[in-house]
Design a protein around this motif. Structure first.
Motif, PDB file in Angstrom:
ATOM      1  N   VAL A 107     -13.027  58.219  75.981  1.00  0.00           N
ATOM      2  CA  VAL A 107     -14.390  57.804  76.304  1.00  0.00           C
ATOM      3  C   VAL A 107     -15.234  59.069  76.327  1.00  0.00           C
ATOM      4  CG1 VAL A 107     -15.874  56.824  78.102  1.00  0.00           C
ATOM      5  CG2 VAL A 107     -13.635  55.808  77.632  1.00  0.00           C
ATOM      6  N   GLY A 108     -16.282  59.081  75.512  1.00  0.00           N
ATOM      7  CA  GLY A 108     -17.133  60.259  75.417  1.00  0.00           C
ATOM      8  C   GLY A 108     -18.041  60.430  76.630  1.00  0.00           C
ATOM      9  N   GLU A 109     -18.628  61.625  76.714  1.00  0.00           N
ATOM     10  CA  GLU A 109     -19.499  61.951  77.851  1.00  0.00           C
ATOM     11  C   GLU A 109     -20.670  60.988  77.957  1.00  0.00           C
ATOM     12  OE1 GLU A 109     -22.351  65.640  79.332  1.00  0.00           O
ATOM     13  OE2 GLU A 109     -20.734  66.055  77.927  1.00  0.00           O
ATOM     14  N   GLU A 110     -21.295  60.691  76.811  1.00  0.00           N
ATOM     15  CA  GLU A 110     -22.449  59.788  76.817  1.00  0.00           C
ATOM     16  C   GLU A 110     -22.084  58.402  77.352  1.00  0.00           C
ATOM     17  OE1 GLU A 110     -25.160  58.786  73.396  1.00  0.00           O
ATOM     18  OE2 GLU A 110     -25.030  60.985  73.184  1.00  0.00           O
ATOM     19  N   GLU A 111     -20.952  57.889  76.882  1.00  0.00           N
ATOM     20  CA  GLU A 111     -20.508  56.560  77.312  1.00  0.00           C
ATOM     21  C   GLU A 111     -20.155  56.570  78.802  1.00  0.00           C
ATOM     22  OE1 GLU A 111     -17.213  53.126  76.133  1.00  0.00           O
ATOM     23  OE2 GLU A 111     -17.218  55.028  75.037  1.00  0.00           O
ATOM     24  N   LEU A 112     -19.507  57.645  79.251  1.00  0.00           N
ATOM     25  CA  LEU A 112     -19.130  57.763  80.660  1.00  0.00           C
ATOM     26  C   LEU A 112     -20.368  57.835  81.548  1.00  0.00           C
ATOM     27  CD1 LEU A 112     -16.880  58.000  82.736  1.00  0.00           C
ATOM     28  CD2 LEU A 112     -16.832  60.466  82.308  1.00  0.00           C
ATOM     29  N   VAL A 113     -21.340  58.634  81.155  1.00  0.00           N
ATOM     30  CA  VAL A 113     -22.586  58.744  81.922  1.00  0.00           C
ATOM     31  C   VAL A 113     -23.297  57.395  81.958  1.00  0.00           C
ATOM     32  CG1 VAL A 113     -24.902  59.788  81.936  1.00  0.00           C
ATOM     33  CG2 VAL A 113     -22.882  61.226  81.569  1.00  0.00           C
ATOM     34  N   GLN A 117     -24.334  55.300  85.244  1.00  0.00           N
ATOM     35  CA  GLN A 117     -25.704  54.847  85.477  1.00  0.00           C
ATOM     36  C   GLN A 117     -25.761  53.339  85.690  1.00  0.00           C
ATOM     37  OE1 GLN A 117     -27.483  56.537  81.945  1.00  0.00           O
ATOM     38  NE2 GLN A 117     -28.231  58.331  83.076  1.00  0.00           N
ATOM     39  N   GLU A 118     -24.960  52.588  84.930  1.00  0.00           N
ATOM     40  CA  GLU A 118     -24.910  51.135  85.095  1.00  0.00           C
ATOM     41  C   GLU A 118     -24.377  50.774  86.484  1.00  0.00           C
ATOM     42  OE1 GLU A 118     -22.538  47.325  83.231  1.00  0.00           O
ATOM     43  OE2 GLU A 118     -22.916  49.041  81.921  1.00  0.00           O
ATOM     44  N   SER A 119     -23.361  51.473  86.932  1.00  0.00           N
ATOM     45  CA  SER A 119     -22.806  51.227  88.267  1.00  0.00           C
ATOM     46  C   SER A 119     -23.831  51.527  89.351  1.00  0.00           C
ATOM     47  CB  SER A 119     -21.556  52.080  88.492  1.00  0.00           C
ATOM     48  OG  SER A 119     -20.500  51.613  87.710  1.00  0.00           O
ATOM     49  N   ARG A 121     -27.128  51.332  89.023  1.00  0.00           N
ATOM     50  CA  ARG A 121     -28.113  50.255  88.961  1.00  0.00           C
ATOM     51  C   ARG A 121     -27.588  48.994  89.654  1.00  0.00           C
ATOM     52  NH1 ARG A 121     -29.178  52.535  83.960  1.00  0.00           N
ATOM     53  NH2 ARG A 121     -27.740  51.159  82.880  1.00  0.00           N
ATOM     54  N   LYS A 122     -26.328  48.667  89.431  1.00  0.00           N
ATOM     55  CA  LYS A 122     -25.735  47.484  90.059  1.00  0.00           C
ATOM     56  C   LYS A 122     -25.673  47.671  91.572  1.00  0.00           C
ATOM     57  CE  LYS A 122     -22.998  45.701  86.262  1.00  0.00           C
ATOM     58  NZ  LYS A 122     -21.636  45.447  85.730  1.00  0.00           N
ATOM     59  N   GLY A 123     -25.392  48.869  92.019  1.00  0.00           N
ATOM     60  CA  GLY A 123     -25.352  49.167  93.448  1.00  0.00           C
ATOM     61  C   GLY A 123     -26.711  49.051  94.086  1.00  0.00           C
ATOM     62  N   GLU A 124     -27.770  49.412  93.354  1.00  0.00           N
ATOM     63  CA  GLU A 124     -29.141  49.335  93.880  1.00  0.00           C
ATOM     64  C   GLU A 124     -29.595  47.893  93.991  1.00  0.00           C
ATOM     65  OE1 GLU A 124     -31.291  51.794  91.120  1.00  0.00           O
ATOM     66  OE2 GLU A 124     -30.774  53.636  92.179  1.00  0.00           O
ATOM     67  N   GLN A 125     -29.041  47.012  93.164  1.00  0.00           N
ATOM     68  CA  GLN A 125     -29.443  45.610  93.172  1.00  0.00           C
ATOM     69  C   GLN A 125     -28.856  44.845  94.347  1.00  0.00           C
ATOM     70  OE1 GLN A 125     -28.274  44.192  89.322  1.00  0.00           O
ATOM     71  NE2 GLN A 125     -29.899  45.272  88.248  1.00  0.00           N
ATOM     72  N   LYS A 126     -27.823  45.380  94.971  1.00  0.00           N
ATOM     73  CA  LYS A 126     -27.165  44.685  96.100  1.00  0.00           C
ATOM     74  C   LYS A 126     -27.992  44.711  97.333  1.00  0.00           C
ATOM     75  CE  LYS A 126     -22.398  45.104  94.648  1.00  0.00           C
ATOM     76  NZ  LYS A 126     -21.080  45.564  94.975  1.00  0.00           N
TER      77      LYS A 126
END
Length: 126
Positions: A107-113, A117-119, A121-126
């Protein structure tokens, strides 16, 4: 919080970590009295000696201080100390483990970042 009595982490350590999280979340502020070992024992249905051991651990780490005859209180810089230690001992280790696993999975750096970032965002929505 529910204690993991079947896990490998001792109960007194779980109590200490729970109290640290309570401090980080602002439920206990500097110079504020914290639960007694008997209150913790009742709260978690554990032996008071086990609760006392968790408190003693935080006392030794200077997260708490004693006022004779009054109980234990949160130190002035407890929040900073807890945050600093958890970043350096826990978070950095977790990040390193994630990076190593990402490398194994190619998994490349871009995909990992992007995943991080998605995680977030999901945490902020809770």
């Amino acid at each position: 919080m529910i204690l993991d009595t079947d896990g490998t982490k001792p109960i007194y350590m779980q109590i200490a970590e729970w109290l640290e999280t309570e401090i980080l979340q602002g439920k206990f502020n500097a110079d504020e009295k914290i639960y007694s070992q008997y209150q913790l024992a009742d709260l978690f249905n554990i032996n008071p000696a086990t609760a006392g051991k968790g408190l003693a651990m935080l006392l030794e780490e200077q997260i708490l201080y004693k006022k004779r005859g009054l109980g234990m209180f949160v130190t002035e810089d407890a929040k900073v100390q807890i945050r600093h230690r958890r970043i350096n001992q826990t978070l950095k280790k977790l990040v390193q483990e994630v990076v190593i696993e990402a490398q194994h999975l190619e998994v490349g750096e871009e995909e990992l970042v992007s995943m991080i970032q998605e995680s977030i965002r999901k945490g902020e929505q809770k």
